[in-house]
Design a protein around this motif. Structure first.
Motif, PDB file in Angstrom:
ATOM      1  N   GLN A  70       0.829  -1.200   0.000  1.00 18.72           N
ATOM      2  CA  GLN A  70       0.000   0.000   0.000  1.00 18.72           C
ATOM      3  C   GLN A  70       0.868   1.256   0.000  1.00 18.72           C
ATOM      4  OE1 GLN A  70      -3.757  -0.325   0.448  1.00 18.72           O
ATOM      5  NE2 GLN A  70      -2.970  -2.211  -0.424  1.00 18.72           N
ATOM      6  N   ILE A  71       0.321   2.321  -0.580  1.00 16.52           N
ATOM      7  CA  ILE A  71       0.967   3.628  -0.560  1.00 16.52           C
ATOM      8  C   ILE A  71       0.004   4.620   0.081  1.00 16.52           C
ATOM      9  CG2 ILE A  71       2.483   3.250  -2.551  1.00 16.52           C
ATOM     10  CD1 ILE A  71       0.361   4.722  -4.267  1.00 16.52           C
ATOM     11  N   ALA A  72       0.547   5.739   0.530  1.00 13.69           N
ATOM     12  CA  ALA A  72      -0.283   6.803   1.113  1.00 13.69           C
ATOM     13  C   ALA A  72      -0.573   7.838   0.037  1.00 13.69           C
ATOM     14  CB  ALA A  72       0.432   7.449   2.295  1.00 13.69           C
ATOM     15  N   LEU A  73      -1.857   8.023  -0.232  1.00 16.61           N
ATOM     16  CA  LEU A  73      -2.308   9.008  -1.207  1.00 16.61           C
ATOM     17  C   LEU A  73      -2.967  10.170  -0.485  1.00 16.61           C
ATOM     18  CD1 LEU A  73      -3.983   6.624  -3.818  1.00 16.61           C
ATOM     19  CD2 LEU A  73      -1.734   7.705  -3.971  1.00 16.61           C
ATOM     20  N   PRO A  74      -2.949  11.349  -1.070  1.00 18.88           N
ATOM     21  CA  PRO A  74      -3.619  12.482  -0.418  1.00 18.88           C
ATOM     22  C   PRO A  74      -5.140  12.318  -0.479  1.00 18.88           C
ATOM     23  CG  PRO A  74      -2.725  13.142  -2.543  1.00 18.88           C
ATOM     24  CD  PRO A  74      -2.268  11.732  -2.306  1.00 18.88           C
ATOM     25  N   ALA A  75      -5.803  12.677   0.597  1.00 19.67           N
ATOM     26  CA  ALA A  75      -7.270  12.722   0.610  1.00 19.67           C
ATOM     27  C   ALA A  75      -7.688  14.121   0.167  1.00 19.67           C
ATOM     28  CB  ALA A  75      -7.799  12.426   2.007  1.00 19.67           C
TER      29      ALA A  75
END
Length: 140
Positions: A70-75
């Motif tokens: 998983q990667i962190a994407l902007p909300a």
């Protein structure tokens, strides 16, 4: 081309493997310290729920219990306001919000699941860039 479509990991994809082979960089798609957050117009401050660091976002993405990295994407600012959520979300590294299209999402997913391809990625949270490399397993 395999005779049985079930043997072809790309049989449900709009793109063929050649479209994703090699190294592709998707710029400014990851959560960074510069990710937009809402500001309270009365106080000029960012609400507590929207304050987060890249380290928190990376830890959150890593904590998701799945076999796919998983990667962190902007909300979006809208979702942060409406749900009072953090300014990041987690998704598979080939998610269409990162790769730009559902067609690429499906193709990267197929390659990742197939034994005939080697898929690697690098998430650069300083720049916000995601780099995905796909090679045929017999060429790596």
């Amino acid at each position: 081309m395999p005779e049985n479509p079930d043997d072809d990991p790309f049989h449900d994809c709009e793109l063929d493997p050649e479209a994703i082979l090699g190294t592709h960089t998707f710029e400014d798609v990851l959560f960074t310290d510069q990710t937009e957050t809402p500001v309270n117009v009365l106080t000029g401050e960012t609400p507590a729920h929207s304050q987060a660091t890249v380290e928190e976002a990376k830890e959150f993405a890593a904590s998701i219990d799945t076999e796919t990295p998983q990667i962190a994407l902007p909300a979006s600012v809208e979702s942060q306001v409406e749900t009072q959520s953090k300014p990041y979300t987690a998704a598979a590294f080939f998610h269409f919000k990162a790769t730009g299209s559902l067609e690429r999402h499906r193709a990267y997913h197929a390659a990742y699941e197939a034994d005939t391809f080697v898929v690697d990625f690098e998430a650069d949270y300083a720049s916000g860039d995601l780099t995905i490399t796909v090679e045929r397993a017999d060429e790596s």
